[in-house]
Design an enzyme around this catalytic site. Structure first.
Site, PDB file in Angstrom:
ATOM      1  NE  ARG A  42     -14.706   2.772   1.369  1.00 13.92           N
ATOM      2  CZ  ARG A  42     -14.845   1.581   1.086  1.00 13.92           C
ATOM      3  NH1 ARG A  42     -13.846   0.895  -0.044  1.00 13.92           N
ATOM      4  NH2 ARG A  42     -15.528   0.335   1.285  1.00 13.92           N
ATOM      5  CG  ASP A  64      -2.122   0.643   1.094  1.00 12.94           C
ATOM      6  OD1 ASP A  64      -3.511   0.813   0.606  1.00 12.94           O
ATOM      7  OD2 ASP A  64      -2.055   2.130   1.289  1.00 12.94           O
ATOM      8  CB  CYS A 108     -20.432  -0.810  -3.717  1.00 15.01           C
ATOM      9  SG  CYS A 108     -19.396  -2.466  -3.018  1.00 15.01           S
TER      10      CYS A 108
END
Length: 422
Positions: A329, A32, A258
């Site tokens: 998010r 990462d 999503c």
């Protein structure tokens, strides 16, 4: 048969659980670019709360790095970086492209690159493969291969975990499809479904959440209608839900990485090939406007109670995109904040699950430590955290001034305990 070493690119809500499960079976290197994140994981701390310290310790073959040179000895690369949308609701593939560049620089003959990030049908071979070929000087399906296995992680869900959710797999050749499928079968106890092609697997992913988005949009539209008719939406849904095949969706603001994003990936590709997807875009429009509808309703309730909106003190309870998880998010709670601020209101946000620095960096919002009794003209229940469910109606009402409005988006209270709800 040689056990290949895996590199996980991106260690967020999707990548870390994968790295941990594979790290129990074979050598895994978690990569990462966020050094702070890597330092925390090395100490056994996962701020997403998806993985416990014990689970991290149980992954005996898992190591972490931020140095791209460290991943060159890996033979399977699994990409789980974010694929968000921009301010125009267009796919933002920059993180995905950068991940491809990082891998392409170390790619070797025989390596496999598997993508889990949400994309539109065709993106792996149209966007990712050319970058891999260019950076590696290798030929796709001759020197290296690709697979696609869409993530199905549900943040905060302790029942439906990575291993207990059936996994879609695919590969760029029949042989690679079999190898990718067998790879995931090592960790997925619920089993796998090997799709006929990468494009099929990509399409399956985006329609899973597009279907949910459209269904929620229908319920949201019904809620708007029932509100005008003076009918309680929850009561209607409870009554309709007595039929065996009625789908149990509820109204609300649709955020997250999503459901609020994937439909835009599909519509982007549809428009690119000359088809305007009417239903999907209509559903997105309804869901994207729900936050502004809520604020409009709260404002009308305040006017009825002779509460001055200009300069009013507002408390929003909840910032995350869903209950009992720290994930902010694409949270649509920010729509509430901006809409109230447009009325010149002062807004306090209270969410015990949120990392205050992350929320300030992402949205310019710094949640308060706790609400102040008697301070607020209106209280909006935006997220159904267990901590909020445990509060009595009297306790929530006490946050307000003597004359106040309580608006419940998540049905935490009964209809007669609020001034309004969806």
């Amino acid at each position: 048969m040689k056990i290949k070493k895996i590199c996980l690119i991106g260690l967020g809500y999707v990548g870390l659980p994968l790295a941990v499960e594979f790290g129990k079976k074979r050598q895994v290197l978690g990569f990462d670019v966020n050094q702070k994140r890597i330092n925390e994981l090395k100490k056994g701390v996962d701020l997403t709360l998806e993985i416990s310290k014990k689970e991290l310790n149980d992954a005996l073959h898992l190591n972490f790095t931020t140095h791209s040179n460290d991943i060159k000895d890996c033979e399977i690369y699994i990409v789980t970086v974010p694929t968000p949308i921009d301010e125009h609701n267009k796919p933002n593939l920059l993180p995905l492209k950068k991940a491809c560049e990082t891998i392409g620089k170390v790619l070797k003959k025989g390596d496999i690159v598997i993508y889990e990030s949400t994309v539109y049908p065709g993106a792996t071979e149209e966007i990712c493969v050319p970058i891999l070929e260019k950076k590696s000087n290798l030929k796709f399906n001759q020197d290296f291969f690709c697979g696609y296995s869409p993530e199905r992680i549900n943040p905060g869900d302790k029942e439906h975990r990575l291993t207990s959710i059936k996994k879609i797999t695919s590969g760029s050749t029949n042989e690679i499809a079999i190898e990718v499928d067998q790879l995931y079968r090592e960790i997925i106890t619920a089993g796998t479904h090997c799709a006929k092609s990468i494009k099929v697997a990509e399409a399956a992913k985006v329609i899973e959440n597009t279907q949910r988005d459209v269904n929620i949009a229908l319920i949201n539209e019904l809620a708007l209608i029932f509100n005008k008719l003076g009918v309680d939406t929850e009561s209607v849904l409870e009554a309709a839900g007595t039929k065996w095949n009625f789908l149990p969706f509820k109204p609300g603001m649709v955020g997250g990485h999503c459901i609020g994003v994937d439909p835009y990936y599909l519509t982007h590709k549809a428009l690119e090939v000359g088809y305007k997807p009417e239903m999907i875009l209509a559903g997105r429009k309804i869901n994207d406007n729900m936050g502004f509808y809520v604020v409009d309703q709260v404002a009308k309730l305040m006017i009825k109670k002779d509460i001055i909106i200009d300069g009013a003190q507002i408390l929003i309870m909840g910032l995350t995109f869903k209950e009992n998880c720290p994930d902010i998010r694409n949270t649509r709670v920010v729509d509430l904040i901006s809409a109230f601020q447009a009325f010149n209101c002062s807004v306090d946000v209270f969410d015990p699950w949120v990392d205050k620095e992350e929320s300030f960096e992402e949205y310019g919002v710094r949640p308060i430590k706790s609400p102040i009794n008697g301070k607020y003209d209106a209280v909006v229940l935006a997220v159904a955290h267990d901590e909020f469910k445990a509060l009595s109606p009297e306790k929530i009402r006490a946050f307000g001034k003597d004359n106040n409005v309580i608006y419940d988006i998540k049905y935490l209270l009964k209809a007669n305990e609020t001034d309004g709800r969806l």
